[in-house]
Design an enzyme around this catalytic site. Sequence first.
Site, mmCIF file in Angstrom:
data_model
loop_
_atom_site.group_PDB
_atom_site.id
_atom_site.type_symbol
_atom_site.label_atom_id
_atom_site.label_comp_id
_atom_site.label_asym_id
_atom_site.label_seq_id
_atom_site.Cartn_x
_atom_site.Cartn_y
_atom_site.Cartn_z
ATOM 1 C CB THR A 10 31.639 46.006 47.856
ATOM 2 O OG1 THR A 10 32.855 45.800 48.582
ATOM 3 C CG2 THR A 10 30.542 45.078 48.340
ATOM 4 C CB CYS A 13 36.555 44.566 47.844
ATOM 5 S SG CYS A 13 36.339 44.151 46.122
ATOM 6 C CE LYS A 15 35.659 46.732 42.017
ATOM 7 N NZ LYS A 15 35.568 47.365 43.358
ATOM 8 C CD GLU A 87 36.325 51.773 38.225
ATOM 9 O OE1 GLU A 87 35.167 51.384 38.493
ATOM 10 O OE2 GLU A 87 37.112 52.170 39.076
ATOM 11 C CB ALA A 88 34.468 45.486 33.583
ATOM 12 C CD GLN A 89 32.068 49.436 37.655
ATOM 13 O OE1 GLN A 89 32.810 48.473 37.563
ATOM 14 N NE2 GLN A 89 32.453 50.581 38.213
HETATM 15 N N1 ADP Z 1 46.433 52.816 53.932
HETATM 16 C C1 ADP Z 1 46.129 51.572 53.544
HETATM 17 N N2 ADP Z 1 46.796 50.522 54.055
HETATM 18 C C2 ADP Z 1 46.499 49.261 53.667
HETATM 19 N N3 ADP Z 1 45.568 48.959 52.774
HETATM 20 C C3 ADP Z 1 44.890 49.962 52.247
HETATM 21 C C4 ADP Z 1 45.117 51.325 52.583
HETATM 22 N N4 ADP Z 1 44.272 52.093 51.868
HETATM 23 C C5 ADP Z 1 43.541 51.233 51.114
HETATM 24 N N5 ADP Z 1 43.911 49.962 51.352
HETATM 25 C C6 ADP Z 1 43.386 48.736 50.739
HETATM 26 O O1 ADP Z 1 43.011 49.031 49.424
HETATM 27 C C7 ADP Z 1 41.715 48.481 49.172
HETATM 28 C C8 ADP Z 1 41.064 49.286 48.076
HETATM 29 O O2 ADP Z 1 41.800 49.027 46.885
HETATM 30 P P1 ADP Z 1 41.270 49.424 45.450
HETATM 31 O O3 ADP Z 1 42.077 48.573 44.509
HETATM 32 O O4 ADP Z 1 41.341 50.890 45.276
HETATM 33 O O5 ADP Z 1 39.765 48.923 45.550
HETATM 34 P P2 ADP Z 1 38.600 48.835 44.461
HETATM 35 O O6 ADP Z 1 39.215 48.952 43.101
HETATM 36 O O7 ADP Z 1 37.965 47.491 44.712
HETATM 37 O O8 ADP Z 1 37.649 49.946 44.778
HETATM 38 C C9 ADP Z 1 41.023 48.546 50.527
HETATM 39 O O9 ADP Z 1 40.035 47.543 50.681
HETATM 40 C C10 ADP Z 1 42.161 48.237 51.486
HETATM 41 O O10 ADP Z 1 42.295 46.838 51.646
HETATM 42 C C1 LIG Z 2 27.780 51.920 43.522
HETATM 43 C C2 LIG Z 2 28.028 52.857 42.385
HETATM 44 C C3 LIG Z 2 29.317 53.276 42.103
HETATM 45 N N1 LIG Z 2 29.540 54.131 41.081
HETATM 46 C C4 LIG Z 2 30.903 54.598 40.796
HETATM 47 C C5 LIG Z 2 31.654 55.155 41.992
HETATM 48 C C6 LIG Z 2 33.104 54.896 41.626
HETATM 49 O O1 LIG Z 2 33.542 56.008 40.836
HETATM 50 C C7 LIG Z 2 33.036 53.626 40.780
HETATM 51 C C8 LIG Z 2 33.469 52.382 41.539
HETATM 52 O O2 LIG Z 2 34.839 52.429 41.739
HETATM 53 P P1 LIG Z 2 35.657 51.395 42.685
HETATM 54 O O3 LIG Z 2 37.020 51.406 42.070
HETATM 55 O O4 LIG Z 2 34.988 50.052 42.606
HETATM 56 O O5 LIG Z 2 35.633 51.948 44.063
HETATM 57 O O6 LIG Z 2 31.675 53.474 40.409
HETATM 58 C C9 LIG Z 2 28.498 54.552 40.274
HETATM 59 O O7 LIG Z 2 28.699 55.294 39.295
HETATM 60 N N2 LIG Z 2 27.233 54.143 40.538
HETATM 61 C C10 LIG Z 2 26.950 53.311 41.579
HETATM 62 O O8 LIG Z 2 25.765 52.982 41.787
#
Ligand code: ADP
Ligand SMILES: Cc1cn([C@H]2C[C@H](O)[C@@H](COP(=O)(O)O)O2)c(=O)[nH]c1=O
Length: 218
Positions: A10, A13, A15, A87-89
């Site tokens: 999600t 998480c 990524k 952001e490969a989606q």
């Molecule tokens: N202040 C914090 N302290 C520890 N972990 C954090 C903090 N802020 C964010 N995170 C961790 O970073 C994760 C989000 O990382 P990110 O790489 O930006 O996620 P994604 O790319 O999947 O959206 C969160 O699930 C959490 O585990």
């Molecule tokens: C569910 C969903 C997400 N998005 C956009 C929102 C964020 O800018 C990215 C996801 O970034 P993350 O690093 O995984 O947090 O995707 C979107 O455009 N449309 C959607 O439905």
Amino acid sequence: MADLLYFTGTMDCGKSTLALQMDHNHKTRGRLGKIFTSNDRAGESTLSSRLGLEAAAIEVRPDFDFWQYVVDELTHGGRIDYVVCDEAQFYQREQVEQLARLVDELQIDVFCFGILTDFRAMLFPGSARLVELADRTELLQVEALCWCGERATHNARTVAGEMVTEGEQLVLGDMEDPENVVETAYEVLCRRHHRRKLTAARARATLSPEVLPFGGAG
Ligand SMILES: Nc1ncnc2c1ncn2[C@@H]1O[C@H](COP(=O)(O)OP(=O)(O)O)[C@@H](O)[C@H]1O
Ligand SMILES: Cc1cn([C@H]2C[C@H](O)[C@@H](COP(=O)(O)O)O2)c(=O)[nH]c1=O
């Protein structure tokens, strides 16, 4: 043998953090890589993680051609052992096919990171093609949690605090923050609560504190 790997989960998480860690680990062993992203929240040509790390990246627009880019680099004396694709989606299906070709014909490792489904719980086209073509699809081990404490499996979009299920597929945004309410935001939920459109804010407003986990905090 090179691989096409898709690391997914999600929003929020970890990524992008893992993408930067993978790049770091390969780079420190002397391998040469390129970082790509598309529509990162931090702005164009940037791969950013919520843990504060950032790296310069090549922006993937809909007409970008991975095959052409890599062949040009190699023809001009460059070396590429791996590519990191965040952001490969948001990538086009053809771009994912180009990535598979880099693996098979040029033995370049391709590490992709992205969310599988959108706010309507429908696959993004780029993610669908990755699941179809990847040597391996891996679900990230750090679980994002729904407000109820279950593993979050779905991404919800809120507009003015209300969960919506109609709209454009691509709308950039960040996780909902009660301290900083913005027009469009996202929240991760378990499937049960995504189906019922029961976000944390709605649960707080409609359920009694005794039935909320963690005493209704958060
Ligand atoms: N202040 C914090 N302290 C520890 N972990 C954090 C903090 N802020 C964010 N995170 C961790 O970073 C994760 C989000 O990382 P990110 O790489 O930006 O996620 P994604 O790319 O999947 O959206 C969160 O699930 C959490 O585990
Ligand atoms: C569910 C969903 C997400 N998005 C956009 C929102 C964020 O800018 C990215 C996801 O970034 P993350 O690093 O995984 O947090 O995707 C979107 O455009 N449309 C959607 O439905």
